[in-house]
Design an enzyme around this catalytic site. Structure first.
Site, mmCIF file in Angstrom:
data_model
loop_
_atom_site.group_PDB
_atom_site.id
_atom_site.type_symbol
_atom_site.label_atom_id
_atom_site.label_comp_id
_atom_site.label_asym_id
_atom_site.label_seq_id
_atom_site.Cartn_x
_atom_site.Cartn_y
_atom_site.Cartn_z
ATOM 1 N N GLU A 71 -9.032 -14.053 -85.100
ATOM 2 C CA GLU A 71 -7.999 -14.454 -84.143
ATOM 3 C C GLU A 71 -8.437 -15.575 -83.208
ATOM 4 O OE1 GLU A 71 -8.513 -11.332 -84.976
ATOM 5 O OE2 GLU A 71 -6.595 -10.712 -85.811
ATOM 6 N N PHE A 94 -0.308 -8.620 -84.420
ATOM 7 C CA PHE A 94 0.150 -7.700 -83.374
ATOM 8 C C PHE A 94 -0.308 -8.244 -82.018
ATOM 9 C CE2 PHE A 94 0.388 -5.103 -87.080
ATOM 10 C CZ PHE A 94 1.297 -4.096 -86.828
ATOM 11 N N ALA A 95 0.574 -8.163 -81.042
ATOM 12 C CA ALA A 95 0.258 -8.721 -79.725
ATOM 13 C C ALA A 95 -1.023 -8.132 -79.142
ATOM 14 C CB ALA A 95 1.427 -8.482 -78.762
ATOM 15 N N ASP A 96 -1.299 -6.879 -79.509
ATOM 16 C CA ASP A 96 -2.508 -6.225 -79.014
ATOM 17 C C ASP A 96 -3.780 -7.019 -79.323
ATOM 18 O OD1 ASP A 96 -1.295 -3.069 -78.892
ATOM 19 O OD2 ASP A 96 -0.370 -4.467 -80.271
ATOM 20 N N PHE A 97 -3.738 -7.803 -80.413
ATOM 21 C CA PHE A 97 -4.949 -8.510 -80.821
ATOM 22 C C PHE A 97 -5.257 -9.683 -79.906
ATOM 23 C CE2 PHE A 97 -3.622 -7.177 -85.404
ATOM 24 C CZ PHE A 97 -3.775 -5.839 -85.063
ATOM 25 N N ILE A 98 -4.430 -9.894 -78.901
ATOM 26 C CA ILE A 98 -4.767 -10.845 -77.837
ATOM 27 C C ILE A 98 -6.133 -10.498 -77.276
ATOM 28 C CG2 ILE A 98 -4.234 -11.400 -75.420
ATOM 29 C CD1 ILE A 98 -1.312 -11.539 -76.204
ATOM 30 N N HIS A 140 -1.714 -0.933 -81.324
ATOM 31 C CA HIS A 140 -0.709 -1.691 -82.092
ATOM 32 C C HIS A 140 0.688 -1.560 -81.478
ATOM 33 C CE1 HIS A 140 -3.831 -1.540 -85.230
ATOM 34 N NE2 HIS A 140 -3.171 -2.473 -85.884
HETATM 35 C C1 LIG Z 1 -8.249 -7.863 -84.796
HETATM 36 C C2 LIG Z 1 -7.304 -7.451 -85.864
HETATM 37 N N1 LIG Z 1 -6.708 -8.394 -86.605
HETATM 38 C C3 LIG Z 1 -5.847 -8.049 -87.573
HETATM 39 C C4 LIG Z 1 -5.570 -6.733 -87.796
HETATM 40 C C5 LIG Z 1 -4.551 -6.347 -88.848
HETATM 41 N N2 LIG Z 1 -5.260 -5.757 -89.976
HETATM 42 C C6 LIG Z 1 -5.403 -4.427 -90.086
HETATM 43 S S1 LIG Z 1 -6.311 -4.007 -91.389
HETATM 44 C C7 LIG Z 1 -6.493 -5.604 -91.849
HETATM 45 C C8 LIG Z 1 -7.280 -5.936 -93.068
HETATM 46 C C9 LIG Z 1 -8.664 -5.443 -92.977
HETATM 47 O O1 LIG Z 1 -9.351 -5.765 -94.120
HETATM 48 P P1 LIG Z 1 -10.788 -5.200 -94.369
HETATM 49 O O2 LIG Z 1 -11.627 -5.378 -93.164
HETATM 50 O O3 LIG Z 1 -11.277 -5.798 -95.626
HETATM 51 O O4 LIG Z 1 -10.564 -3.637 -94.549
HETATM 52 P P2 LIG Z 1 -9.686 -2.924 -95.649
HETATM 53 O O5 LIG Z 1 -8.284 -2.840 -95.121
HETATM 54 O O6 LIG Z 1 -9.788 -3.731 -96.881
HETATM 55 O O7 LIG Z 1 -10.277 -1.578 -95.778
HETATM 56 C C10 LIG Z 1 -5.857 -6.452 -90.962
HETATM 57 C C11 LIG Z 1 -5.809 -7.915 -91.086
HETATM 58 C C12 LIG Z 1 -6.188 -5.766 -86.995
HETATM 59 N N3 LIG Z 1 -5.925 -4.469 -87.118
HETATM 60 N N4 LIG Z 1 -7.065 -6.141 -86.042
#
Ligand SMILES: Cc1ncc(C[n+]2csc(CCOP(=O)(O)OP(=O)(O)O)c2C)c(N)n1
Lengths: 335, 325
Positions: A71, A94-98, A140
């Site tokens: 991010e 998601f806004a939380d990721f700010i 989230h």
């Molecule tokens: C900081 C953040 N950015 C984006 C997300 C949205 N998100 C949730 S799971 C995910 C993918 C994660 O991939 P990985 O680390 O490979 O784990 P996997 O889901 O494959 O087990 C994303 C982008 C999040 N939860 N937190």
């Protein structure tokens, strides 16, 4: 005029803005989707909520850009590209990721212009899926716009319906300041009439969603339809209210709010975020400061309690203000 | 590295418990019983169990949004977990956290985490505490292939090396972060080398094979317990479901999941190995299966019958205390 969901209205705005101006591009996690995947279906996803769907197919990999989960890099890249004349629209899922990219938003993007003596502009838009309603729990579900409103240099938009979302996003993209655009995710599926052509809605101009004499209600984002529901229900009891949707929290249409409060003598402010240092307190303070003499009852603030957003559906329902709570607050200030 | 009979049975039971927990969770979500966003761990069971079988309650793990498996492997109460997914006030986190935030600090589970790469820095803190207390404990962070592109992950790895703390970074490569493949999202060809570039050893495991993970984890955890600094584990294994329940999975190759279920199933592989070595009989493994099925049944019926939270509970547990109210 065709009815469109808020998701489709935003999608249409992005398509039109990108077609109209080559400097507009979209960047974020899975905004295209399936990049590098064995299926070969690049562009099939269009963001986890489908808001950027079709952009990759229409504009290709240089203008609809998937990123790793990074991010800070996404916001920084948008900010940097904007500083050199592009008009990026970044998506932070998601806004939380700010929380992860706060520095790039607040200390970098939000302060360039001022700290550079007014000699630069940063026309970047960052879009977020915002707010509660999906039992998505503490990380989230937050409506982070209230926090971001406190930082000078950032413009903050919170649409409450599809029509506004399209016009405000097109305004955001052509705006020369950095804009944070918070899309209440429970409203993505809500539809209303939306023109096919491009149009803009100026920032700092509130919408009067209802007009009435007895009380002013100010509500944001997903609270707007709930406040409208409360106000409609009170009509049967002979109570009529102004419902003001500021649409942008920075700039804020203080004139609309103050004029309405002066006319009705009462104020209820509704937001889904926790109460401390929030928008409800901010607007209550504004009215107390500048319209005190016209007040006929206590200013009421309706917000979530001072707690993180709970997971359990019953708890979340108790957490996010509903029409019943808004009605109760209106009646209290009328009493 | 050999495990006695009890150890083998336990490892199998843990993997089977995770598998059944996830499969049943999938069914209950489809039935509309579980709200929110749920990310299933099905297929990756050997990663969690192969690592956690080396740990006891005093060692810590931190988990991810795909956390059910890690929590079960580390000893979280399965019945309490199911109640949590159902949003009951009798759940492990009183219905406040749900799937993405299952935690049980007494069992050394510092929580599943909804922020990708939110965990590694926290785990470095737990490892630092172990170093300061000089108690021989290790702190494990599980995170996905997507997490290694996040700054927080880089920072945690570097700090762990600088401070020489007993942190073990377990990177679970299931090839996708949501809908994007690792080949796109990681810019270099050799993720292992990139991670080693932080200055610690990385051990590679086949996540479809419990024994492969168990052995890699033995080396990594031994290295961390020695006190000279962190270690890494790279476990490669596809997931059997979508990113979250409801994912249309456009990114999958034709037949990819069938192929995974056929040829990369840790339970099948474990059973095949036992048939080969004769260490456990089919009957013994079948008995574990029935035990696990009964436990999951109990968890689901318990969760359905468990108390629902009341509105007053929204503001409980925000603080332990808050000065004069
Ligand atoms: C900081 C953040 N950015 C984006 C997300 C949205 N998100 C949730 S799971 C995910 C993918 C994660 O991939 P990985 O680390 O490979 O784990 P996997 O889901 O494959 O087990 C994303 C982008 C999040 N939860 N937190």
């Amino acid at each position: 005029m065709a009815e469109k969901t808020m998701r489709d209205a935003i999608n249409e705005a992005l398509h039109q803005a990108m077609a109209a101006d080559e400097s507009v591009f979209v960047i974020g996690e899975d905004v295209a989707g399936c990049n590098g995947s064995p299926s070969g279906k690049v562009g099939e996803v269009g963001g986890v909520f489908g808001v950027t769907s079709g952009l990759y197919k229409a504009f290709g990999p240089n203008r609809c850009i998937d990123t790793p989960i990074s991010e800070s890099a996404i916001v920084g890249a948008a900010a940097g590209a904007a500083l050199v004349g592009m008009r990026p629209v970044a998506e932070i899922m998601f806004a939380d990721f700010i929380g992860v990219c706060m520095d790039q938003i607040v200390n970098q993007m939000g302060k360039f212009r001022y700290m550079f003596g007014g000699k630069s502009k940063c026309p970047a838009v960052i879009r977020f899926a915002s707010g509660g309603g999906f039992s998505a729990a503490g990380q989230h579900s937050q409506a982070m716009y209230q926090v971001m409103t406190s930082f000078p240099g950032l413009k903050v938009v919170v649409p409450s319906n599809a029509y506004d979302a399209k016009g405000l996003l097109l305004q955001a993209i052509q705006d020369d300041d950095p804009v944070l655009f918070f899309e209440p995710k429970v409203l993505y599926q809500e539809a209303c009439e939306v023109p096919d052509e491009m149009y803009t809605i100026p920032f700092g101009e509130a919408a009067f969603v209802r007009e009435g004499d007895d009380c002013t209600v100010v509500a944001f984002g997903q609270m707007v339809p709930r406040a409208a529901q409360a106000i409609d229900a009170l009509e049967a009891e002979g109570i009529s209210c102004d419902l003001i949707d500021p649409r942008t929290t920075s700039p804020l249409d203080t004139d609309a709010i103050l004029e309405s409060v002066e006319a009705t003598g009462r104020l209820v402010v509704v937001d889904e975020a926790p109460p401390r240092c929030g928008l409800t307190a901010d607007i209550a303070g504004l009215a107390a400061d500048r319209a005190f003499k016209s007040l006929k009852g206590p200013i009421k603030q309706v917000s979530a309690p001072h707690s993180p957003t709970p997971f359990s559906p019953e708890l979340e329902a108790a957490y996010i203000p509903d029409a019943a709570k808004i009605m109760a607050a209106i009646k209290e200030t009328m009493a | 590295m050999s495990l006695n009979k009890e150890g083998l049975l336990r490892a199998y039971r843990q993997m089977k418990t995770i598998r059944e927990f996830e499969d049943r969770t999938h069914v209950e979500i489809m039935n509309g019983q579980i709200a929110g966003f749920t990310h299933l761990y099905t297929g990756q069971e050997a990663n969690a169990v192969g690592v956690c079988e080396h740990l006891d309650d005093e060692d810590t793990i931190i988990s991810t949004h795909r956390g059910h498996g890690h929590c079960i492997a580390k000893g979280a109460d399965v019945i309490g977990m199911m109640a949590e997914l159902f949003g009951s006030s009798e759940g492990l986190c009183k219905g406040k956290g749900g799937s993405m935030h299952v935690a049980d600090v007494e069992k050394g589970i510092l929580g599943a985490n909804g922020i990708v790469a939110g965990g590694p820095p926290i785990s470095v803190g737990a490892a630092l505490a172990a170093k300061i207390r000089d108690n021989g404990r290790v702190a494990i962070s599980f995170s996905g292939d997507g997490s290694v592109n996040q700054g927080t992950c880089f920072e945690a790895m570097n700090l762990a090396v600088v401070l020489k703390v007993p942190a073990v970074f377990v990177i679970e490569n299931n090839y996708y972060s949501e809908h994007t493949n690792i080949d796109y999202a990681v810019g270099c060809d050799d993720l292992k080398a990139r991670t080693e570039g932080f200055g610690f050893p990385v051990f590679v495991a086949d996540g479809s094979d419990f024994f492969s993970v168990y052995e890699a984890a033995a080396k990594a955890i031994a290295h961390a317990r020695e006190g000279t600094g962190p270690a890494g584990i790279f476990a490669e294994q596809g997931r059997f479901h979508g990113h979250f329940v409801g994912d249309p999975e456009h990114y999958r190759a034709d037949g990819e999941i069938n192929d995974l279920r056929e040829n990369a199933c840790c339970l099948k592989n474990f059973r095949a190995r036992m048939a080969e070595t004769g260490e456990l009989s089919e009957a013994e493994l079948d008995a574990v299966d029935s035990e696990v099925m009964a436990l999951i049944e109990e968890a689901v019926s318990g969760a359905k019958a468990a108390a629902r939270p009341t509105p007053e509970q929204v503001t409980e547990d925000v603080y332990i205390n808050y000065g004069a109210a």
